[in-house]
Write a protein that holds these residues in place. Structure first.
Motif, PDB file in Angstrom:
ATOM      1  N   ARG A   1       0.881  -1.185  -0.004  1.00 13.46           N
ATOM      2  CA  ARG A   1       0.069  -0.021   0.137  1.00 13.46           C
ATOM      3  C   ARG A   1       0.956   1.427   0.030  1.00 13.46           C
ATOM      4  NH1 ARG A   1      -5.323   0.124   3.648  1.00 13.46           N
ATOM      5  NH2 ARG A   1      -4.541   2.141   3.720  1.00 13.46           N
ATOM      6  N   PRO A   2       0.757   2.304  -0.966  1.00  8.26           N
ATOM      7  CA  PRO A   2       1.577   3.496  -0.912  1.00  8.26           C
ATOM      8  C   PRO A   2       1.504   4.206   0.167  1.00  8.26           C
ATOM      9  CG  PRO A   2       0.337   3.005  -3.142  1.00  8.26           C
ATOM     10  CD  PRO A   2      -0.213   2.086  -2.123  1.00  8.26           C
ATOM     11  N   ASP A   3       0.295   4.569   0.720  1.00  5.83           N
ATOM     12  CA  ASP A   3       0.161   5.306   1.764  1.00  5.83           C
ATOM     13  C   ASP A   3       1.015   4.712   2.932  1.00  5.83           C
ATOM     14  OD1 ASP A   3      -1.567   3.257   2.026  1.00  5.83           O
ATOM     15  OD2 ASP A   3      -3.397   4.621   2.802  1.00  5.83           O
TER      16      ASP A   3
ATOM     17  N   TRP B   1       3.428   2.785   2.907  1.00  3.00           N
ATOM     18  CA  TRP B   1       4.800   2.725   2.288  1.00  3.00           C
ATOM     19  C   TRP B   1       5.486   4.093   2.773  1.00  3.00           C
ATOM     20  CZ3 TRP B   1       9.103   0.492   1.764  1.00  3.00           C
ATOM     21  CH2 TRP B   1       9.443  -0.747   1.393  1.00  3.00           C
ATOM     22  N   ARG B   2       4.642   5.165   2.533  1.00  5.37           N
ATOM     23  CA  ARG B   2       5.065   6.496   2.691  1.00  5.37           C
ATOM     24  C   ARG B   2       5.536   6.589   4.259  1.00  5.37           C
ATOM     25  NH1 ARG B   2       1.742   8.157  -1.618  1.00  5.37           N
ATOM     26  NH2 ARG B   2       3.040   9.181  -3.380  1.00  5.37           N
TER      27      ARG B   2
ATOM     28  N   SER C   1       9.023   7.355   6.252  1.00  4.87           N
ATOM     29  CA  SER C   1       8.934   8.637   6.957  1.00  4.87           C
ATOM     30  C   SER C   1       9.895   8.085   8.240  1.00  4.87           C
ATOM     31  CB  SER C   1       7.605   9.086   7.308  1.00  4.87           C
ATOM     32  OG  SER C   1       7.146   9.753   6.240  1.00  4.87           O
TER      33      SER C   1
ATOM     34  N   LYS D   1      -1.648  15.681   7.815  1.00  6.93           N
ATOM     35  CA  LYS D   1      -0.794  15.873   6.749  1.00  6.93           C
ATOM     36  C   LYS D   1      -0.084  17.194   6.904  1.00  6.93           C
ATOM     37  CE  LYS D   1      -0.183  15.851   1.726  1.00  6.93           C
ATOM     38  NZ  LYS D   1      -0.729  15.788   0.441  1.00  6.93           N
TER      39      LYS D   1
ATOM     40  N   MET E   1       6.272  13.025   0.560  1.00  5.95           N
ATOM     41  CA  MET E   1       5.127  12.880   1.347  1.00  5.95           C
ATOM     42  C   MET E   1       4.046  14.008   1.035  1.00  5.95           C
ATOM     43  SD  MET E   1       5.194  10.791   3.773  1.00  5.95           S
ATOM     44  CE  MET E   1       4.079  11.651   5.330  1.00  5.95           C
TER      45      MET E   1
ATOM     46  N   LYS F   1       2.609  14.183  -1.991  1.00  8.14           N
ATOM     47  CA  LYS F   1       1.490  13.758  -2.734  1.00  8.14           C
ATOM     48  C   LYS F   1       0.493  12.823  -1.885  1.00  8.14           C
ATOM     49  CE  LYS F   1       3.105  14.739  -7.515  1.00  8.14           C
ATOM     50  NZ  LYS F   1       3.505  14.047  -8.743  1.00  8.14           N
ATOM     51  N   MET F   2       1.014  12.516  -0.699  1.00 13.91           N
ATOM     52  CA  MET F   2       0.237  11.541   0.154  1.00 13.91           C
ATOM     53  C   MET F   2      -1.114  12.231   0.624  1.00 13.91           C
ATOM     54  SD  MET F   2       1.182   9.657   3.812  1.00 13.91           S
ATOM     55  CE  MET F   2      -0.201   8.846   4.472  1.00 13.91           C
TER      56      MET F   2
ATOM     57  N   SER G   1      -4.436  13.074   2.741  1.00 13.58           N
ATOM     58  CA  SER G   1      -4.564  13.282   4.149  1.00 13.58           C
ATOM     59  C   SER G   1      -5.106  12.125   4.781  1.00 13.58           C
ATOM     60  CB  SER G   1      -5.534  14.418   4.281  1.00 13.58           C
ATOM     61  OG  SER G   1      -4.804  15.680   3.877  1.00 13.58           O
TER      62      SER G   1
END
Length: 458
Positions: free
Chosen positions: A213-215, A217-218, A222, A280, A387, A389-390, A392
């Motif tokens: 999952r990209p979110d 992963w971010r 972090s 965010k 971060m 383009k992540m 909210s």
């Protein structure tokens, strides 16, 4: 509304206080070395900036490799046995480092400290010892204890080292760990039947869905970068304080002032993040503050008051992210997958600590102390871009509800009806655990409808 403490059973209070103390004392021992090791490296045979950085971060490598296996082992042979073994290994590593007269001995000792990877087992035992309705508060207590241990370590480490030397720091850590064994066996209540807790432990079936999952992963990137930067700069920060004319015995006072002010500064930002649903924005602000502060610390202006301003800005951002990133993870993790997501997150944190120490040592060894700050500042800028383009995170919370006497043949229907409750965003029913894992928007949740579907046990 009654306070959470009033809802706790006596055994839960003992479990929470004892296990939070164990976790905090262990982290205290790991952190106390950060502000002093680089300054004492000259007395260690074979020491170079690269090896000093490696010594600072090597615990993260062994911790990352072993924390999940230790957690799984605790499911099979018992939580307390695994925790006790890990504490003994940690104490042994502290003793090896205390008796070392070379940087190689310090590295071996720090690696052994990290090999006592009992974090997952401690969290699992805490979950075993607490009921679903108080478990979130219990886990939050562990989180607070970690933050407190870091702040205390920054103050106590330099004072202890100025009084008893670097070996004294490690001997003190060993003593704390041995006292922890007494707390484990005499204060923490006897372990109940071991259960799987998807909100705490690793679920292999959900591992793949979590790591792709990209979110999430971010968030893993972090916490990886945050601890990489933290570990890297402690190759250089102690020398900056020394150059500012602060004797080692007073470094703790400098950290006390900086950390105290940074905690005060982060409180209103935390309120904005949680109450105004601006997590965010606050996260990007904190990363940006870290990048700017690192650039300043690496410039020719990083002396006098500017040094302390730079460190204040850095630690405000650091402490803010330490608090907000787990909150974001809790909101984004699917129902019943919080433990798995947290396992990947923690592993990323420890790997970041390992690579950070090594990178900081390498930069200092080749290009000098300023390069440590500049290099970490560039990484922080890349992190900020990642971060940006992540999406909210939604205002969701995790809840665990006991199924009680719900018949097995009614579970599919129950799942459908739970999904239709206003405010329920995600549901996982786990028959073998007799639990329902929910992701809910508490501001919209129809609590009465939820109670009608799953009445509390009388």
């Amino acid at each position: 509304m009654r306070k959470v403490s009033a809802l706790l059973l006596a055994t839960e209070r003992r479990a929470i206080s004892g296990l939070a103390g164990l976790y905090a004392s262990r982290m205290l021992g790991l952190f106390m070395v950060l502000p002093v090791l680089a300054l004492y490296a000259d007395a260690l045979e074979g020491a170079t900036p690269l090896l000093v950085g490696f010594a600072l971060g090597v615990y993260g490598l062994t911790q990352a490799v072993l924390q999940i296996p230790f957690g799984l082992l605790s499911d099979r042979i018992g939580r307390k046995r695994v925790i006790a073994f890990g504490l003994i290994v940690f104490a042994l590593g502290s003793m090896v480092a205390a008796m070392a007269d070379s940087i190689g001995g310090i590295i071996i000792g720090r690696a052994l400290q990290g090999s006592g990877a009992v974090a997952a087992a401690i969290m699992a035992l805490l979950a075993d010892q607490t009921r679903e309705q108080v478990r979130t508060a219990a886990m939050a207590t562990i989180g607070l204890s970690i933050g407190a241990s870091f702040a205390i370590a920054m103050v106590v480490g330099p004072w202890l080292a100025s009084w008893a030397g670097l070996s004294g720091v490690f001997w003190f850590t060993a003593l704390l760990t041995l006292l922890g064994l007494i707390v484990l066996w005499r204060w923490v209540p006897p372990a109940p039947r071991r259960l799987r807790h998807r909100d705490v432990g690793l679920d292999r079936q959900q591992f793949k869905s979590v790591i792709i999952r990209p979110d999430l992963w971010r968030l893993d990137i972090s916490i990886f970068t945050l601890h990489l930067v933290l570990m890297a700069i402690f190759v250089a920060v102690p020398f900056r304080l020394q150059e500012a004319g602060i004797p080692l015995a007073h470094h703790g006072l400098a950290y006390l002032g900086i950390m105290g002010l940074s905690f005060v500064a982060m409180v209103p930002l935390m309120i904005v993040a949680e109450k105004k649903q601006q997590t965010k924005v606050v996260c990007l602000l904190a990363i940006g503050a870290i990048a700017v502060s690192l650039g300043g610390l690496g410039s020719s202006f990083s002396h006098g008051y500017w040094l302390f301003i730079g460190l204040f800005v850095f630690f405000t951002g650091f402490n803010l992210l330490e608090a907000t990133l787990p909150s974001m993870l809790s909101k984004l993790a699917p129902a019943g997958a919080k433990g798995t997501a947290m396992g990947v997150y923690s592993t990323s944190q420890f790997l970041g600590a390992f690579l950070g120490g090594t990178l900081g040592g390498l930069l200092a060894n080749v290009w000098g102390l300023n390069a440590v700050f500049i290099g970490c500042g560039v990484l922080a800028l890349l992190w900020w871009l990642a971060m940006w383009k992540m999406p909210s995170p939604p205002p969701l919370s995790s809840e665990v509800v006991a199924l009680n006497d719900t018949p097995p043949d009614m579970l599919d229907l129950l799942l459908e009806r739970l999904a239709d409750v206003v405010g329920v965003e995600d549901v996982m029913v786990v028959p073998e655990e007799r639990l329902v894992y929910l992701k809910v928007n508490r501001q919209q949740l129809d609590r009465d409808a939820l109670t009608r579907l799953i009445p509390p046990k009388s």
